[in-house]
Motif scaffolding. Structure first.
Motif, short mmCIF file in Angstrom:
data_model
loop_
_atom_site.label_atom_id
_atom_site.label_comp_id
_atom_site.label_asym_id
_atom_site.label_seq_id
_atom_site.Cartn_x
_atom_site.Cartn_y
_atom_site.Cartn_z
N GLN A 1 -10.35 2.70 -1.97
CA GLN A 1 -10.40 4.09 -1.52
C GLN A 1 -9.84 4.20 -0.10
O GLN A 1 -9.14 5.16 0.23
CB GLN A 1 -11.83 4.61 -1.55
CG GLN A 1 -12.36 4.80 -2.95
CD GLN A 1 -13.86 4.66 -3.00
OE1 GLN A 1 -14.50 4.32 -2.00
NE2 GLN A 1 -14.43 4.90 -4.16
N PHE A 2 -10.13 3.21 0.73
CA PHE A 2 -9.62 3.21 2.10
C PHE A 2 -8.09 3.20 2.10
O PHE A 2 -7.45 3.77 2.97
CB PHE A 2 -10.18 1.99 2.84
CG PHE A 2 -9.63 1.80 4.23
CD1 PHE A 2 -9.81 2.77 5.20
CD2 PHE A 2 -8.93 0.66 4.56
CE1 PHE A 2 -9.31 2.60 6.48
CE2 PHE A 2 -8.43 0.48 5.83
CZ PHE A 2 -8.62 1.45 6.79
N GLY B 1 -6.38 4.67 -0.07
CA GLY B 1 -5.92 5.90 -0.70
C GLY B 1 -5.68 5.74 -2.18
O GLY B 1 -5.00 6.57 -2.78
N GLN C 1 -8.39 7.13 8.85
CA GLN C 1 -7.21 6.33 9.15
C GLN C 1 -5.95 7.20 9.10
O GLN C 1 -5.08 7.10 9.96
CB GLN C 1 -7.12 5.16 8.17
CG GLN C 1 -5.86 4.31 8.29
CD GLN C 1 -5.84 3.50 9.57
OE1 GLN C 1 -6.83 3.40 10.27
NE2 GLN C 1 -4.68 2.94 9.88
N GLN D 1 0.83 -1.20 0.00
CA GLN D 1 0.00 0.00 0.00
C GLN D 1 0.87 1.26 0.00
O GLN D 1 0.64 2.19 -0.76
CB GLN D 1 -0.93 -0.03 1.22
CG GLN D 1 -1.94 1.09 1.26
CD GLN D 1 -1.51 2.23 2.16
OE1 GLN D 1 -0.57 2.10 2.93
NE2 GLN D 1 -2.18 3.36 2.02
N TYR E 1 -10.59 6.57 4.64
CA TYR E 1 -9.16 6.80 4.42
C TYR E 1 -8.67 7.97 5.26
O TYR E 1 -7.66 7.89 5.95
CB TYR E 1 -8.89 7.06 2.94
CG TYR E 1 -7.50 7.55 2.64
CD1 TYR E 1 -6.41 6.69 2.72
CD2 TYR E 1 -7.27 8.88 2.27
CE1 TYR E 1 -5.13 7.14 2.44
CE2 TYR E 1 -5.99 9.33 1.99
CZ TYR E 1 -4.93 8.47 2.08
OH TYR E 1 -3.66 8.91 1.81
#
Lengths: 328, 330
Positions: free
Chosen positions: B246-247, B249, B266, A285, B263
Motif C-alpha cells: 500500500q505504501f 501505491g 510520501q 515501483q 503512501y
C-alpha cells in the motif's frame, strides 16, 4: 562437485519458473494487459514502431496464437534478452533502462548486506559468548527492535531527523542533479554521500535477523565438548570464540541466506522509493504504478537472477567453509 | 513390533509443554487455557499479547473511536499539526489522520490476519503432507518450496498487483497468501519430520489407520503449537508486506489502512516539508503491532527452548520469579 552440479540444475529450473511466471501472470489475470497498454499509446507511437503490437501481444497475451505457440516465441524473445520497449521511458528499450538503474541497486544492497552480515554475526557471537553482558543486554535488544520496524518507516524517520532536521545527509536521489554520471571525482564523491543514509538504514534493518540467528546457534554451540576442550587447553578467549565456537555456529545462519537476501531485495524497493533513489527498485515501483508491463517483467526477472546468483555465491562459500559439503 | 500393544501407545503422546507449567502460576490464573497461561507467564509474550490485543481492540472499536470521517476533505484544515481537534493532525488534503489510523487498524489487521490464515492453511497442509508421505511427494513439495523461496516475494507481489484490474481486499488476501506460504511450509515440514518417526505415529500406522487419519488426529494435535508459532510469524510478515504494498501505491487504495496513509504522506512529500505527523502515527501503529507479534514469538521461543532464557545466575532474586523453569536444572 556433484552437489554443486545439483545446485546449478536447481537454479536453472528456478530461473525457468520465474520466466514462466512472467509469461503466465498477465495471461491469468482478468482483463487484457496488452490491449490496455496499446490503448495508452498514441497512434503516432504505434505507427513509428511497426512491430510493437505484435511484440506486446507476444509478451502479455491476447493475440490469436495458441498458448503453447505463444510460450515458445516468448522463451525465444527472453533468450535474446529482448523485453520490448518501456512505455514510461519511450522509446528506450527495457534492457537499457535496467542497465542504467541496476548498478545503483547492486551497489546499495551489496554494501549494506555485507555490512549487515558482518556486524550482525559479530554482535550475535559476542552476545552469546558473554551472556548477560552489555552487548547481550543493550545492543541485541536495540538491533532487534530496529530490525522489527518496517524498513520504509525507519528510512522515513531517518530522512526526517538526519536529513532534514540535522542536515547530515542529502535527502534524495543518488547524486547531485547538476552532475552527469561518469568516472570523475565530483560524481563519485556525490554518489557516495547520497548512498550513506540508505546504506545505514538497510544495514540496520537486516542486521537484527543475523544477530538473532547467530546468537541462538552460538548459545547451543558453546556447550559442545570441543569448545570446552579448547578452553581447557588454555587457548586465548578470543580465539576460542571466533575459531572454535564462531566458525561452527556461522554455518546454520548462512543457510538462511537465501530468504534473507530475497527479503533484502524486497526491502530495497521501499528504501529506494523513500529516497527517490534511481535504482531498479524505485524503477519497478514506478513501472508498476504506470502499468509499464515490459519493464516490470524485465525487472522481476533481473531480481530473480540477482537472488539466484547470490545464492550460488553463498553455495560456493559454503563449500569453502564447511568441509563436510565437499565430500558429500 | 506387535500391532495390539502398539495401538495403546498413541493416546499416551502428551504434548511436551504440559510439564513446563510451574504449579504456582497455574493456581494464580484459573480458567484460562493452558497455552495462554504459558504465554502470560513469560514477560516478553505477556507484553506482546497486551500490545496485539490492544490493537485488535482499537480495530473493533474503530467506529466509536474515530472523530472524523477519514475521507472528508477540507482544504481549510490542511497540514495542521496535532491538536485537540485533530489528535494526529491532518494531511495535505485536510483529512483527519487519527480517524484514518483508527479505521486503518481495522483494515490492516483484517488483511494481515486473512492472508496469514490462507498462507498457514497452505503451508501446514503441504508441509505436513511432505514430511509424512516422504518419497516423491516430499521431493516435489520441497522442490516447489525452494523455488518459491528463490523468487523474491516483494517484486513478485508488485508485478502481480500491477496486473490486477481492481485491488480489492479479497484479491490482495489471495495474492499475499499465495506468495507467503513457502517459508512457513519449510519450517513446518522440518518440524513435522521430527515427529514422523515417533513411536505413537508408527503405532498408529501399524494399527492400520489410514493416512488422512494419522495426519489429522495424530500429527496435527502435536503440531498445533508449532503451527500457531508459524502463524504469528506469517501474520507479522503479511502485515508488513501488505502495508508495504500500500505504501508503494499498489494495494487497495480506496480503503483506509496504515499503508495508504503512508503512501499519501510520501506522495505529498510530507517529510521534505517538515511534516512529521502524516508518516509518524500510521508508522508507529504498524511498528507497534509488529513489535507485539515479535515479542510473542520471542516469548514462545523461550517457553519452548529453555536454553534461550536468561542464565539463572542473572535472574536470581526479584526477577527470577518471572521466568519459567526457575530452579530447574537445564
Amino acid at each position: 562437485m556433484r552437489w554443486l552440479l545439483r545446485r546449478c540444475c536447481f537454479y536453472v529450473f528456478a530461473l525457468w519458473v520465474a520466466v514462466t511466471l512472467n509469461f503466465l501472470l498477465p495471461r491469468l489475470m482478468p482483463g487484457d494487459p496488452a490491449g490496455g497498454m496499446l490503448a495508452r499509446m498514441s497512434s503516432a507511437q504505434i505507427a513509428s514502431n511497426p512491430g510493437i503490437i505484435e511484440t506486446y501481444r507476444r509478451m502479455l497475451g491476447g493475440g490469436d496464437q495458441s498458448l503453447l505457440e505463444a510460450y515458445f516465441s516468448y522463451l525465444g524473445q527472453i533468450g535474446r534478452l529482448d523485453f520490448g520497449i518501456s512505455t514510461s521511458n519511450y522509446p528506450t528499450n527495457v534492457s537499457e533502462v535496467i542497465g542504467r538503474t541496476l548498478p545503483y541497486s547492486i551497489f546499495l544492497v551489496g554494501v549494506a548486506f555485507i555490512l549487515a552480515f558482518v556486524i550482525g554475526t559479530t554482535i550475535g557471537m559476542v552476545a552469546a559468548w558473554r551472556r548477560g553482558g552489555t552487548v547481550d543486554n543493550v545492543v541485541v535488544p536495540t538491533m532487534l527492535a530496529l530490525g522489527a520496524f518496517p524498513a520504509f518507516f525507519t528510512s522515513l524517520v531517518a530522512v526526517y531527523f538526519f536529513g532534514l532536521k540535522l542536515g547530515w545527509f542529502p535527502l534524495q536521489h543518488a547524486y547531485d542533479t547538476e552532475l552527469t554520471p561518469g568516472f570523475n571525482y565530483a560524481f563519485l564523491e556525490s554518489a557516495f554521500r547520497h548512498a550513506q543514509l540508505p546504506i545505514i538504514v538497510i544495514t540496520l534493518a537486516f542486521a537484527g535477523g543475523w544477530v538473532l540467528n547467530m546468537r541462538t546457534v552460538m548459545i547451543n554451540t558453546i556447550e559442545e565438548d570441543y569448545v570446552a576442550m579448547a578452553e581447557a587447553k588454555g587457548l586465548p578467549d578470543r580465539r576460542v570464540m571466533t575459531r572454535y565456537a564462531g566458525r561452527n555456529a556461522i554455518l546454520p545462519p548462512l543457510n538462511g541466506f537465501a530468504a534473507q537476501f530475497a527479503g533484502a531485495v524486497g526491502g530495497l524497493v521501499f528504501i529506494e522509493f523513500v529516497f527517490s533513489y534511481p535504482g531498479a527498485g524505485f524503477t519497478l515501483q514506478q513501472a508498476a504504478l504506470g502499468s509499464d508491463y515490459p519493464l516490470t517483467q524485465g525487472l522481476l526477472l533481473v531480481f530473480a537472477v540477482c537472488v539466484i546468483v547470490a545464492n550460488f555465491v553463498m553455495d560456493l562459500l559454503n563449500v569453502v567453509l564447511d568441509p563436510r559439503v565437499r565430500t558429500a | 513390533m506387535q500391532p495390539i500393544g502398539a495401538d495403546e501407545a498413541a493416546p499416551s503422546a502428551v504434548p511436551l509443554t504440559v510439564q513446563q507449567v510451574p504449579t504456582a502460576r497455574r493456581r494464580r490464573l484459573p480458567g484460562l487455557p493452558l497455552w495462554l497461561r504459558l504465554l502470560l507467564s513469560n514477560p516478553k509474550s505477556r507484553m506482546g499479547l497486551m500490545i496485539v490485543f490492544g490493537m485488535f481492540a482499537v480495530g473493533v472499536l474503530a467506529p466509536w473511536l474515530a472523530t472524523h470521517d477519514p475521507t472528508a476533505y477540507s482544504l481549510l484544515d490542511a497540514k495542521q499539526s496535532p491538536s485537540w481537534n485533530h489528535f494526529f493532525g491532518t494531511t495535505d488534503q485536510g483529512t483527519d489522520i487519527w480517524s484514518q489510523v483508527v479505521w486503518g487498524t481495522r483494515n490492516s489487521l483484517f488483511l494481515g490476519f486473512a492472508a496469514a490464515t490462507l498462507a498457514t492453511v497452505l503451508a501446514a497442509t503441504l508441509g505436513i503432507l511432505a514430511a509424512y508421505c516422504g518419497g516423491w511427494v516430499d521431493d516435489l513439495i520441497n522442490f516447489a518450496t525452494n523455488v518459491f523461496l528463490v523468487i523474491p516475494t516483494i517484486p513478485l507481489l508488485i508485478v502481480t498487483s500491477s496486473y490486477l484490474k481492481s485491488r480489492g481486499s479479497l484479491s490482495m488476501v489471495l495474492i499475499l497468501g499465495l506468495t507467503l506460504w513457502a517459508f512457513e511450509a519449510r519450517i513446518l515440514r522440518a518440524q513435522a519430520l521430527t515427529l514422523r518417526n515417533r513411536d505413537f505415529i508408527l503405532a498408529a500406522r501399524v494399527a492400520g489407520e489410514p493416512t488422512w487419519r494419522i495426519v489429522v488426529y495424530e500429527l496435527m494435535p502435536n503440531m498445533i503449537s508449532r503451527i500457531a508459532a508459524a502463524f504469528v510469524l506469517v501474520f507479522y510478515i503479511s502485515l508488513l508486506t501488505a502495508a508495504g504494498l500500500q505504501f508503494l501505491g499498489l494495494g487497495d487504495m480506496n480503503s483506509q489502512s496504515w499503508g495508504v496513509t503512508l503512501y499519501w504522506a510520501q506522495v505529498n512529500s510530507a517529510v521534505l516539508q517538515g511534516e512529521w505527523w502524516p508518516f509518524l502515527f500510521p508508522g508507529v501503529a504498524l511498528a507497534l503491532t509488529v513489535l507485539g507479534l515479535v515479542l510473542i514469538l520471542a516469548g514462545l521461543d523461550e517457553v519452548s527452548n529453555p536454553r534461550l532464557r536468561k542464565p539463572p545466575k542473572q535472574g536470581r532474586g526479584m526477577i527470577s520469579g518471572l521466568f519459567l523453569g526457575h530452579g530447574r536444572a537445564k
